[in-house]
Design an enzyme around this catalytic site. Structure first.
Site, PDB file in Angstrom:
ATOM      1  N   GLY A   1      -0.968  -9.047  -6.047  1.00 54.17           N
ATOM      2  CA  GLY A   1       0.018 -10.048  -6.464  1.00 54.17           C
ATOM      3  C   GLY A   1      -0.511 -11.467  -6.481  1.00 54.17           C
ATOM      4  O   GLY A   1       0.253 -12.418  -6.574  1.00 54.17           O
TER       5      GLY A   1
ATOM      6  N   GLU B   1      -6.746  -0.755  -2.305  1.00 51.03           N
ATOM      7  CA  GLU B   1      -6.069  -1.995  -2.679  1.00 51.03           C
ATOM      8  C   GLU B   1      -6.451  -3.113  -1.713  1.00 51.03           C
ATOM      9  O   GLU B   1      -5.863  -3.224  -0.624  1.00 51.03           O
ATOM     10  CB  GLU B   1      -4.547  -1.803  -2.629  1.00 51.03           C
ATOM     11  CG  GLU B   1      -4.031  -0.767  -3.601  1.00 51.03           C
ATOM     12  CD  GLU B   1      -2.593  -1.050  -4.020  1.00 51.03           C
ATOM     13  OE1 GLU B   1      -2.338  -1.080  -5.216  1.00 51.03           O
ATOM     14  OE2 GLU B   1      -1.741  -1.271  -3.140  1.00 51.03           O
TER      15      GLU B   1
ATOM     16  N   SER C   1      -3.780  -6.721  -8.768  1.00 48.68           N
ATOM     17  CA  SER C   1      -3.843  -7.572  -9.964  1.00 48.68           C
ATOM     18  C   SER C   1      -4.546  -6.888 -11.134  1.00 48.68           C
ATOM     19  O   SER C   1      -5.232  -7.543 -11.923  1.00 48.68           O
ATOM     20  CB  SER C   1      -4.502  -8.923  -9.632  1.00 48.68           C
ATOM     21  OG  SER C   1      -3.716  -9.624  -8.679  1.00 48.68           O
TER      22      SER C   1
ATOM     23  N   HIS D   1       1.232   1.613   1.894  1.00 49.61           N
ATOM     24  CA  HIS D   1       0.994   0.406   1.100  1.00 49.61           C
ATOM     25  C   HIS D   1       0.840  -0.798   2.025  1.00 49.61           C
ATOM     26  O   HIS D   1       1.500  -0.875   3.064  1.00 49.61           O
ATOM     27  CB  HIS D   1       2.149   0.183   0.118  1.00 49.61           C
ATOM     28  CG  HIS D   1       1.816  -0.862  -0.894  1.00 49.61           C
ATOM     29  ND1 HIS D   1       1.957  -2.197  -0.625  1.00 49.61           N
ATOM     30  CD2 HIS D   1       1.301  -0.766  -2.143  1.00 49.61           C
ATOM     31  CE1 HIS D   1       1.545  -2.886  -1.687  1.00 49.61           C
ATOM     32  NE2 HIS D   1       1.147  -2.039  -2.622  1.00 49.61           N
TER      33      HIS D   1
ATOM     34  N   GLU E   1       1.957  -3.655   1.897  1.00 50.58           N
ATOM     35  CA  GLU E   1       3.209  -4.383   2.190  1.00 50.58           C
ATOM     36  C   GLU E   1       3.993  -3.684   3.292  1.00 50.58           C
ATOM     37  O   GLU E   1       4.666  -4.337   4.089  1.00 50.58           O
ATOM     38  CB  GLU E   1       4.032  -4.531   0.894  1.00 50.58           C
ATOM     39  CG  GLU E   1       3.403  -5.577  -0.018  1.00 50.58           C
ATOM     40  CD  GLU E   1       3.575  -5.330  -1.502  1.00 50.58           C
ATOM     41  OE1 GLU E   1       4.461  -4.556  -1.896  1.00 50.58           O
ATOM     42  OE2 GLU E   1       2.797  -5.916  -2.286  1.00 50.58           O
TER      43      GLU E   1
ATOM     44  N   GLY F   1       0.991  -2.971  -9.795  1.00 49.03           N
ATOM     45  CA  GLY F   1       2.238  -3.621  -9.381  1.00 49.03           C
ATOM     46  C   GLY F   1       2.865  -4.368 -10.545  1.00 49.03           C
ATOM     47  O   GLY F   1       3.478  -3.766 -11.426  1.00 49.03           O
ATOM     48  N   GLY F   2       2.675  -5.685 -10.563  1.00 46.65           N
ATOM     49  CA  GLY F   2       3.325  -6.550 -11.547  1.00 46.65           C
ATOM     50  C   GLY F   2       3.254  -6.056 -12.982  1.00 46.65           C
ATOM     51  O   GLY F   2       4.273  -6.044 -13.699  1.00 46.65           O
TER      52      GLY F   2
ATOM     53  N   ASN G   1       3.652   0.871  -9.439  1.00 48.26           N
ATOM     54  CA  ASN G   1       4.399   0.690  -8.199  1.00 48.26           C
ATOM     55  C   ASN G   1       5.385  -0.440  -8.473  1.00 48.26           C
ATOM     56  O   ASN G   1       5.006  -1.602  -8.512  1.00 48.26           O
ATOM     57  CB  ASN G   1       3.453   0.315  -7.046  1.00 48.26           C
ATOM     58  CG  ASN G   1       4.206  -0.047  -5.771  1.00 48.26           C
ATOM     59  OD1 ASN G   1       5.423   0.140  -5.687  1.00 48.26           O
ATOM     60  ND2 ASN G   1       3.495  -0.567  -4.779  1.00 48.26           N
ATOM     61  N   TRP G   2       6.626  -0.055  -8.688  1.00 47.70           N
ATOM     62  CA  TRP G   2       7.628  -1.054  -9.086  1.00 47.70           C
ATOM     63  C   TRP G   2       8.037  -1.948  -7.919  1.00 47.70           C
ATOM     64  O   TRP G   2       8.705  -2.953  -8.116  1.00 47.70           O
ATOM     65  CB  TRP G   2       8.866  -0.344  -9.657  1.00 47.70           C
ATOM     66  CG  TRP G   2       8.657   0.313 -10.979  1.00 47.70           C
ATOM     67  CD1 TRP G   2       7.469   0.543 -11.630  1.00 47.70           C
ATOM     68  CD2 TRP G   2       9.684   0.824 -11.844  1.00 47.70           C
ATOM     69  NE1 TRP G   2       7.694   1.159 -12.832  1.00 47.70           N
ATOM     70  CE2 TRP G   2       9.043   1.353 -12.998  1.00 47.70           C
ATOM     71  CE3 TRP G   2      11.071   0.906 -11.761  1.00 47.70           C
ATOM     72  CZ2 TRP G   2       9.758   1.934 -14.051  1.00 47.70           C
ATOM     73  CZ3 TRP G   2      11.773   1.490 -12.808  1.00 47.70           C
ATOM     74  CH2 TRP G   2      11.126   1.992 -13.937  1.00 47.70           C
ATOM     75  N   LYS G   3       7.708  -1.541  -6.699  1.00 50.84           N
ATOM     76  CA  LYS G   3       8.098  -2.308  -5.495  1.00 50.84           C
ATOM     77  C   LYS G   3       9.628  -2.502  -5.487  1.00 50.84           C
ATOM     78  O   LYS G   3      10.332  -1.624  -5.958  1.00 50.84           O
ATOM     79  CB  LYS G   3       7.315  -3.613  -5.429  1.00 50.84           C
ATOM     80  CG  LYS G   3       5.796  -3.359  -5.556  1.00 50.84           C
ATOM     81  CD  LYS G   3       4.945  -4.529  -5.220  1.00 50.84           C
ATOM     82  CE  LYS G   3       3.476  -4.138  -5.333  1.00 50.84           C
ATOM     83  NZ  LYS G   3       2.566  -5.208  -4.970  1.00 50.84           N
TER      84      LYS G   3
END
Ligand code: 13P
Length: 256
Positions: free
Chosen positions: A176, A170, A216, A98, A100, A237-238, A13-15
């Site tokens: 994150g 999640e 994470s 998600h 976010e 993510g990251g 998930n590149w966000k």
């Protein structure tokens, strides 16, 4: 429950990251590293990168996803993108609900349900996100909350449509933050979700549905997480923004 029956899926998930040239560079770097993956590999990218990434993955084993879609088919919804628009481009997956989106953009269980149904009706595969906040965990309501989120999100989704749904657990406190859920915590909640699916759709559906962990997840901790009996891959993510790290997670899922 036979884990071998299920497809492990590692999805990035590149966000809100990467311009088009940067997106192309990242995908080109990932492609050779995951060419022999024994799991499904997905890159969920910003809308502006979809065409670039769809083009770049041609002939490879990488599937492409979006990070959200609207629930209406078309109309006066400034700034939104419909599921049909994504499907027409050749996009295969879409992330829905998600945390976010829920935290910053007013997404509710009801709108998550509407978006899920719209995406499935358009023929997209849905990566449906559920997960508790830290306060929920501290209040001991994780199971109830995640069960409710799952049930409401799937209201009106048929057993046939469910075959195109992946659930991503999640925990919001792990996203994150560098705080990963322990493998046991991740497995415990994924098992709760599988149980909810069993109650709603029966044992076969529960055995077959892919349930990912996200929060994470990285090159170091992925192996232990994806080895859990109820964890079928990850939503990353990251670490999905670094080709070698993402590839190491794919490698861990390939080994199972
Ligand atoms: P991080 O891997 O950066 O914690 O993000 C997880 C996530 O939100 C994936 O959807």
């Amino acid at each position: 429950m036979n884990k071998a029956l299920r497809k492990a899926v590692i999805a990035g998930n590149w966000k809100m990251n990467k311009t088009r040239p940067e997106a192309k560079e990242l995908v080109e770097a990932i492609k050779p590293l995951v060419a022999d993956a024994g799991c499904e590999v997905v890159a969920c990218v910003p809308f502006t990168n979809l065409e670039t990434v769809l083009d770049a993955v041609k002939g490879s084993n990488i599937k492409v996803g979006a990070e959200n879609c609207h629930f209406e088919k078309s109309g006066a919804f400034t700034g939104e993108i419909s599921a049909d628009m994504l499907a027409e481009m050749g996009v295969e997956y879409v992330i829905i609900g998600h945390s976010e989106r829920r935290q910053y953009f007013g997404e509710t269980d009801e709108t998550v349900n509407k978006r899920t149904r719209a995406a499935l009706a358009a023929g997209l595969k849905v990566i449906l996100c559920v997960g508790e906040m830290l306060a929920d965990r501290e209040n001991g309501i994780t199971e109830e909350l995640v069960s409710l989120q799952t049930k409401i999100a799937l209201k009106g989704v048929t057993a046939e449509e469910l075959k195109n749904v992946i659930i991503a657990y999640e925990p919001v406190w792990a996203i994150g933050t560098g705080k990963t859920a322990t493998a046991e915590q991740a497995n415990e909640v994924c098992a709760v979700i599988r149980n909810v699916i069993g109650k709603l759709y029966g044992k076969e559906a529960a055995d077959g549905i892919t349930i990912q962990y996200g929060g994470s997840m990285n090159a170091k901790n992925a192996a232990e997480l994806v080895a859990q009996p109820d964890v079928d891959g990850g939503l990353i993510g990251g670490a999905s923004l670094k080709a070698p790290d993402f590839a190491a997670i794919v490698e861990a899922a390939t080994r199972g």
